[in-house]
Design an enzyme around this catalytic site. Structure first.
Site, PDB file in Angstrom:
ATOM      1  CB  CYS A  81      -0.847  -0.145   1.040  1.00  0.00           C
ATOM      2  SG  CYS A  81      -2.293   1.230   1.218  1.00  0.00           S
ATOM      3  CG  HIS A 179      -4.099  -3.434   2.361  1.00  0.00           C
ATOM      4  ND1 HIS A 179      -3.244  -3.314   3.419  1.00  0.00           N
ATOM      5  CD2 HIS A 179      -4.603  -2.288   2.025  1.00  0.00           C
ATOM      6  CE1 HIS A 179      -3.127  -1.739   3.508  1.00  0.00           C
ATOM      7  NE2 HIS A 179      -4.083  -1.362   2.695  1.00  0.00           N
ATOM      8  CD  GLU A 181      -2.293  -6.239   4.882  1.00  0.00           C
ATOM      9  OE1 GLU A 181      -2.500  -5.050   5.210  1.00  0.00           O
ATOM     10  OE2 GLU A 181      -1.610  -6.677   3.822  1.00  0.00           O
TER      11      GLU A 181
END
Length: 199
Positions: A81, A179, A181
């Site tokens: 990001c 992202h 994650e």
């Protein structure tokens, strides 16, 4: 005795660090948060996260000397990001000079789309081992108001009003605008691929 991979998440006050650490744990690895230059240089893999505003994030990097360290790293590095955006030459956000790893300037989405882009979108034109086993047009999770245009370092792109880079790669440096994650099984696969890259 089994070899334990040393994974460092650069801790410079950027948000979202714990969720990255937990995602890596779900893959069966352990990551350590650190701002220690020697520890970072000794790592097998380095993750450079970022959530927040570019100029203040860059000031934090400069205050700890990490702005000069990160571009010199030789092991695989993944910027996420804002981390990816700071690895570029410049960003319009706060008129901020970046680390100059990726030869592209980050710009703001125009008024034709809702800003920030928040939510799920598709990645395509996938290149490099970072996307091994990932299908074209898989959905990933994004939260951002600025983007890197398509460049020679682009390894995945997304369309939101304009086609832009959702992932970059140059030498040992990788970046994802999305992202991983927070991108469900697809994101975990991409993280696993990054941790599997060898140089």
């Amino acid at each position: 005795m089994t070899y334990k991979m040393r994974i460092i998440i650069i801790d410079y006050g950027a948000g979202n660090i714990q969720s990255i650490k937990f995602a890596i744990q779900r893959l069966g690895f352990e990551a350590v948060l650190s701002d220690d230059p020697e520890e970072i240089k000794a790592a097998d893999k380095v993750i450079f996260p970022g959530v927040g505003e570019a100029s203040s994030a860059m000031n934090k990097l400069k205050n700890s000397g990490l702005d000069t360290l990160v571009p010199q790293l030789k092991q695989p590095v993944l910027g996420i990001c804002l981390g990816m955006q700071l690895m570029c030459n410049h960003t319009e956000e706060g008129d901020t000079k970046g680390l100059g790893i990726f030869d592209v300037d980050v710009v703001r989405f125009n008024s034709g789309v809702k800003v920030p882009q928040i939510g799920w979108n598709q990645i395509e034109t996938l290149k490099t081992p970072l996307f091994d086993g990932v299908a074209e047009k898989e959905y990933i999770y994004l939260v951002h108001s600025y983007y890197a245009p398509i460049t020679k370092d682009t390894i995945a792109n997304t369309t939101y009003g304009v086609e832009y880079s959702t992932a970059l790669h140059k030498n040992n440096f990788f970046g994802t605008q999305f992202h991983p994650e927070k991108s469900s099984e697809v994101g975990e696969k991409i993280l696993f691929n990054f941790l599997s890259i060898k140089y």
